[in-house]
Design a protein around this motif. Structure first.
Motif, PDB file in Angstrom:
ATOM      1  N   GLN A  95      -4.635  17.920  -4.556  1.00 16.35           N
ATOM      2  CA  GLN A  95      -4.076  19.101  -3.880  1.00 16.35           C
ATOM      3  C   GLN A  95      -2.744  18.748  -3.197  1.00 16.35           C
ATOM      4  O   GLN A  95      -2.008  17.929  -3.710  1.00 16.35           O
ATOM      5  N   ALA A  96      -2.503  19.287  -1.990  1.00 20.48           N
ATOM      6  CA  ALA A  96      -1.175  19.065  -1.397  1.00 20.48           C
ATOM      7  C   ALA A  96      -1.175  19.513   0.069  1.00 20.48           C
ATOM      8  O   ALA A  96      -2.121  20.180   0.522  1.00 20.48           O
ATOM      9  N   THR A  97      -0.096  19.154   0.764  1.00 21.04           N
ATOM     10  CA  THR A  97      -0.025  19.442   2.207  1.00 21.04           C
ATOM     11  C   THR A  97      -0.137  20.937   2.532  1.00 21.04           C
ATOM     12  O   THR A  97      -0.748  21.306   3.532  1.00 21.04           O
ATOM     13  N   MET A  98       0.416  21.802   1.694  1.00 21.19           N
ATOM     14  CA  MET A  98       0.337  23.228   2.016  1.00 21.19           C
ATOM     15  C   MET A  98      -1.080  23.783   1.808  1.00 21.19           C
ATOM     16  O   MET A  98      -1.356  24.927   2.150  1.00 21.19           O
ATOM     17  N   LEU A  99      -1.969  22.938   1.255  1.00 21.17           N
ATOM     18  CA  LEU A  99      -3.382  23.309   1.124  1.00 21.17           C
ATOM     19  C   LEU A  99      -4.244  22.506   2.107  1.00 21.17           C
ATOM     20  O   LEU A  99      -5.472  22.556   2.051  1.00 21.17           O
ATOM     21  N   ASP A 100      -3.616  21.753   2.993  1.00 22.17           N
ATOM     22  CA  ASP A 100      -4.327  20.899   3.950  1.00 22.17           C
ATOM     23  C   ASP A 100      -5.132  21.775   4.928  1.00 22.17           C
ATOM     24  O   ASP A 100      -4.638  22.802   5.396  1.00 22.17           O
ATOM     25  N   ILE A 101      -6.328  21.334   5.231  1.00 21.92           N
ATOM     26  CA  ILE A 101      -7.210  22.111   6.122  1.00 21.92           C
ATOM     27  C   ILE A 101      -6.563  22.334   7.505  1.00 21.92           C
ATOM     28  O   ILE A 101      -6.795  23.354   8.146  1.00 21.92           O
ATOM     29  N   VAL A 105       0.873  -1.179   0.000  1.00 20.02           N
ATOM     30  CA  VAL A 105       0.000   0.000   0.000  1.00 20.02           C
ATOM     31  C   VAL A 105       0.909   1.227   0.000  1.00 20.02           C
ATOM     32  O   VAL A 105       1.648   1.464   0.955  1.00 20.02           O
ATOM     33  N   SER A 106       0.893   1.935  -1.094  1.00 17.81           N
ATOM     34  CA  SER A 106       1.759   3.113  -1.239  1.00 17.81           C
ATOM     35  C   SER A 106       0.903   4.318  -1.606  1.00 17.81           C
ATOM     36  O   SER A 106      -0.263   4.173  -1.988  1.00 17.81           O
ATOM     37  N   GLY A 107       1.501   5.483  -1.496  1.00 16.47           N
ATOM     38  CA  GLY A 107       0.743   6.695  -1.831  1.00 16.47           C
ATOM     39  C   GLY A 107       1.606   7.721  -2.531  1.00 16.47           C
ATOM     40  O   GLY A 107       2.836   7.710  -2.407  1.00 16.47           O
ATOM     41  N   VAL A 108       0.954   8.586  -3.279  1.00 15.13           N
ATOM     42  CA  VAL A 108       1.627   9.691  -3.968  1.00 15.13           C
ATOM     43  C   VAL A 108       0.933  10.975  -3.513  1.00 15.13           C
ATOM     44  O   VAL A 108      -0.266  11.148  -3.736  1.00 15.13           O
ATOM     45  N   LEU A 109       1.694  11.827  -2.832  1.00 16.26           N
ATOM     46  CA  LEU A 109       1.080  13.040  -2.277  1.00 16.26           C
ATOM     47  C   LEU A 109       1.812  14.292  -2.722  1.00 16.26           C
ATOM     48  O   LEU A 109       3.035  14.273  -2.921  1.00 16.26           O
ATOM     49  N   GLY A 110       1.079  15.390  -2.827  1.00 14.56           N
ATOM     50  CA  GLY A 110       1.665  16.673  -3.218  1.00 14.56           C
ATOM     51  C   GLY A 110       2.365  17.335  -2.041  1.00 14.56           C
ATOM     52  O   GLY A 110       1.883  17.293  -0.915  1.00 14.56           O
ATOM     53  N   LEU A 147       5.311   6.351   1.052  1.00 12.19           N
ATOM     54  CA  LEU A 147       4.639   7.531   0.513  1.00 12.19           C
ATOM     55  C   LEU A 147       5.662   8.304  -0.305  1.00 12.19           C
ATOM     56  O   LEU A 147       6.749   8.610   0.192  1.00 12.19           O
ATOM     57  N   VAL A 148       5.316   8.570  -1.551  1.00  9.27           N
ATOM     58  CA  VAL A 148       6.207   9.350  -2.415  1.00  9.27           C
ATOM     59  C   VAL A 148       5.691  10.787  -2.443  1.00  9.27           C
ATOM     60  O   VAL A 148       4.527  11.027  -2.774  1.00  9.27           O
ATOM     61  N   GLY A 149       6.550  11.720  -2.079  1.00  6.05           N
ATOM     62  CA  GLY A 149       6.177  13.139  -2.112  1.00  6.05           C
ATOM     63  C   GLY A 149       6.531  13.710  -3.476  1.00  6.05           C
ATOM     64  O   GLY A 149       7.637  13.509  -3.970  1.00  6.05           O
ATOM     65  N   VAL A 150       5.576  14.381  -4.089  1.00  6.54           N
ATOM     66  CA  VAL A 150       5.841  14.979  -5.403  1.00  6.54           C
ATOM     67  C   VAL A 150       6.085  16.476  -5.224  1.00  6.54           C
ATOM     68  O   VAL A 150       5.263  17.187  -4.637  1.00  6.54           O
ATOM     69  N   VAL A 151       7.250  16.909  -5.703  1.00  6.46           N
ATOM     70  CA  VAL A 151       7.641  18.305  -5.517  1.00  6.46           C
ATOM     71  C   VAL A 151       8.182  18.858  -6.823  1.00  6.46           C
ATOM     72  O   VAL A 151       9.026  18.243  -7.468  1.00  6.46           O
ATOM     73  N   LYS A 152       7.646  20.006  -7.208  1.00  3.74           N
ATOM     74  CA  LYS A 152       8.119  20.664  -8.434  1.00  3.74           C
ATOM     75  C   LYS A 152       9.494  21.248  -8.168  1.00  3.74           C
ATOM     76  O   LYS A 152       9.779  21.647  -7.032  1.00  3.74           O
ATOM     77  N   ALA A 153      10.324  21.352  -9.185  1.00  2.00           N
ATOM     78  CA  ALA A 153      11.676  21.894  -9.009  1.00  2.00           C
ATOM     79  C   ALA A 153      11.645  23.384  -8.669  1.00  2.00           C
ATOM     80  O   ALA A 153      12.668  23.975  -8.325  1.00  2.00           O
ATOM     81  N   TYR A 154      10.458  23.984  -8.776  1.00  2.00           N
ATOM     82  CA  TYR A 154      10.225  25.357  -8.320  1.00  2.00           C
ATOM     83  C   TYR A 154       8.881  25.297  -7.599  1.00  2.00           C
ATOM     84  O   TYR A 154       8.451  24.194  -7.249  1.00  2.00           O
ATOM     85  N   THR A 155       8.239  26.419  -7.355  1.00  3.08           N
ATOM     86  CA  THR A 155       6.960  26.352  -6.642  1.00  3.08           C
ATOM     87  C   THR A 155       5.889  27.078  -7.437  1.00  3.08           C
ATOM     88  O   THR A 155       6.170  28.096  -8.077  1.00  3.08           O
ATOM     89  N   THR A 156       4.653  26.537  -7.384  1.00  8.08           N
ATOM     90  CA  THR A 156       3.523  27.286  -7.933  1.00  8.08           C
ATOM     91  C   THR A 156       2.374  27.260  -6.940  1.00  8.08           C
ATOM     92  O   THR A 156       2.299  26.376  -6.071  1.00  8.08           O
ATOM     93  N   ARG A 157       1.524  28.228  -7.071  1.00  9.10           N
ATOM     94  CA  ARG A 157       0.329  28.287  -6.233  1.00  9.10           C
ATOM     95  C   ARG A 157      -0.762  28.954  -7.046  1.00  9.10           C
ATOM     96  O   ARG A 157      -0.505  29.978  -7.700  1.00  9.10           O
ATOM     97  N   VAL A 158      -1.966  28.406  -7.017  1.00 10.18           N
ATOM     98  CA  VAL A 158      -3.085  29.059  -7.681  1.00 10.18           C
ATOM     99  C   VAL A 158      -4.102  29.413  -6.604  1.00 10.18           C
ATOM    100  O   VAL A 158      -4.374  28.618  -5.723  1.00 10.18           O
TER     101      VAL A 158
END
Ligand code: 2SA
Ligand code: GDP
Ligand code: MG
Length: 455
Positions: A254-260, A33-38, A292-303
């Motif tokens: 979504q992703a952890t920085m958008l976590d409630i 059981v694995s996961g891919v999270l932002g 758990l694999v964390g997915v991270v962009k080589a820079y940052t974006t936010r909408v």
């Protein structure tokens, strides 16, 4: 800026000399059981990794969020698909896709997505299960989302207006309507009437009357029939699959920085896109959760609105936006762009306990003469901030300490072996690993399935 034309192949199971390649080793060693999270504010490229890993998993499951998510993937012929509710495992014919209890489901949107997939040759029959415990997201939730944003005026959150917050509000306040309620059309109208009357009494412009209810109920009678073959007790399905030693991959939206709880509240979404959301959103025990694999962009974006310490304003931000094609998958909104934020990434790794990271869109930085890396947060008086601030004012006032690394000024989109990356690109990856303390196992160099380096 290098082009981002997708290439089409899937990862080859064998390397040139015939031995299993690093990629297959990496993928096959992922736990049952694995996961891919932002790791940032969403759109890191989770969908692409899930689509690739799905070829080695029996089930791909969503556990939170709804059609606010936008996951862009490409099939083996290079055809583009933008998924919102359907898990990114759908392009792999052997994979069962589960929409878990923690997801909020907009049925017209789901059916439209399924129709779109089927008309593009993707068979969905018998391959998608929707939890009987998932909450239904109605059109009125989307209207309320828009009305609430208007009320907030200048301090609007910048939601996707997909009704996510209002639907989760009903869930938590305990008058929400769930998928299993579609099996009781005798009580369904009464439940819906309560919700709609509530909205009408709260928002003056919201028109509501018996004709509206009648129309909506008729529509949902048809939806109930169409959804019936998809409805399942997914808690049972997933747990039985675990007992049968099948492999389950959880796809975060979504992703952890958008976590409630952990995100930049109130500029967050209304669900838990972090590790904890997997157990509550699927009904699986914490002890069965593995990598758990964390997915991270080589820079940052936010909408959307909210603090963004490493944001690049003006021309620099525009350059990154166009290089990375940073526009919302769901709404088309331009994404705000900035440098990679190590302080936020460390906080995210602490919360989720990632076993590895997927650094995505490294190719997008290829034209830059130098790259800045936000390595720490400091107070105005220069003292270092040790933890990610909860307080919005602290976040707005802090100063970011940067390291400047050399760029590589070479197109890397066709590189497939880590050792073939330019030295400066490897230096960038290794500096990130060193600062964060989590290994980077996957590096994205383009949007296509094969544009991935296994490290
Ligand atoms: P919401 O709609 O209530 O969840 O919005 C609350 C905040 O969460 C952000 N959010 C997102 N951020 C990035 N990507 C998302 N998905 C789409 C995409 C976004 C799009 O893949 O591009 O198309 O605009 C997503 N979903 C929610 C949102 O911007 C608010 O800051
Ligand atoms: P998600 O919400 O995390 O699944 O990400 P999105 O699909 O919303 O946004 C990521 C975008 O970047 C998509 O258009 C992907 O096709 C694209 N993408 C993913 N990985 C890479 C990469 O390594 N390089 C480039 N150039 N594009 C990528
Ligand atoms: Mg997205």
């Amino acid at each position: 800026v290098c082009s981002v034309k997708p290439s089409i192949a899937t990862p080859s199971p064998l390397s040139v000399d015939g031995s299993p390649n690093q990629g297959i080793n990496r993928i096959e060693s992922l736990t049952q059981v694995s996961g891919v999270l932002g790791c940032q504010w969403g759109d890191e490229g989770k969908g692409k990794l899930v689509d690739i890993l799905a070829q080695h998993f029996d089930i791909v499951a969503r556990c939170q969020g709804g059609a606010n998510a936008g996951h862009t993937i490409y099939n083996a012929e290079g055809k583009k698909f933008a998924l919102h509710l359907v898990p990114s495992g759908i392009l792999n014919e052997e994979t069962l896709c589960v929409i878990g209890n923690g997801v909020v489901v907009h049925l017209p949107g789901l059916f439209k997505e399924i129709d779109g997939l089927q008309s593009n040759g993707v068979s969905c029959k018998g391959r998608i299960l929707v939890s009987d415990r998932a909450h239904l997201l109605f059109d009125f939730h989307q209207v309320v989302d828009g009305l609430r944003e208007s009320e907030l005026a200048k301090s609007f959150i910048g939601t996707t207006k997909r009704g996510i917050g209002p639907c989760y509000s009903n869930k938590v306040i305990r008058n929400g309507i769930r998928v299993s309620d579609l099996r009781h059309m005798d009580t369904f109208p009464q439940k819906l009437d309560l919700l709609l009357s509530d909205v009408a009494s709260r928002f003056r412009g919201f028109e509501y009357g018996p004709h509206v209810l009648k129309e909506e109920v008729e529509k949902y009678k048809r939806f109930a029939e169409r959804l019936e073959p998809f409805i399942a007790d997914t808690v049972l399905v997933v747990n039985e699959a675990i007992s049968e030693k099948k492999k389950i991959l959880v796809e975060g939206g979504q992703a952890t920085m958008l976590d409630i709880d952990f995100g930049t509240y109130p500029f967050v979404t209304s669900s838990s896109p972090s590790a904890g959301g997997i157990c509550t959103g699927l009904g699986i025990a914490p002890r069965v959760l593995g990598d758990l694999v964390g997915v991270v962009k080589a820079y940052t974006t936010r909408v959307g609105s909210g603090p963004f310490p490493t944001e690049i304003l003006g021309h620099g931000g525009d350059l990154l936006r166009f290089a990375g094609q940073e526009f919302g998958t769901t709404t088309g909104r331009p994404r705000r762009c900035g440098w990679l934020d190590i302080a936020a990434l460390k906080y995210c790794c602490q919360i989720n306990g990632f076993s590895s990271l997927n650094l995505t869109k490294l190719d997008v930085l290829s034209d830059l003469p130098e790259i800045q890396l936000g390595v720490a947060y400091k107070q105005i008086d220069g003292t270092q901030i040790k933890s990610f601030p909860a307080d919005l004012r602290d976040l707005e006032q802090l100063k970011v300490e940067y390291e400047v690394l050399p760029g590589w000024k070479t197109d890397i989109s066709s590189v497939r072996n880590y050792s073939d990356l330019p030295k400066a690109a490897r230096q960038y990856v290794e500096r990130i690993e060193e600062l964060v303390g989590v290994p980077v196992h996957y590096i994205g160099v383009g949007p296509g399935r094969d544009a991935l380096i296994y490290k």
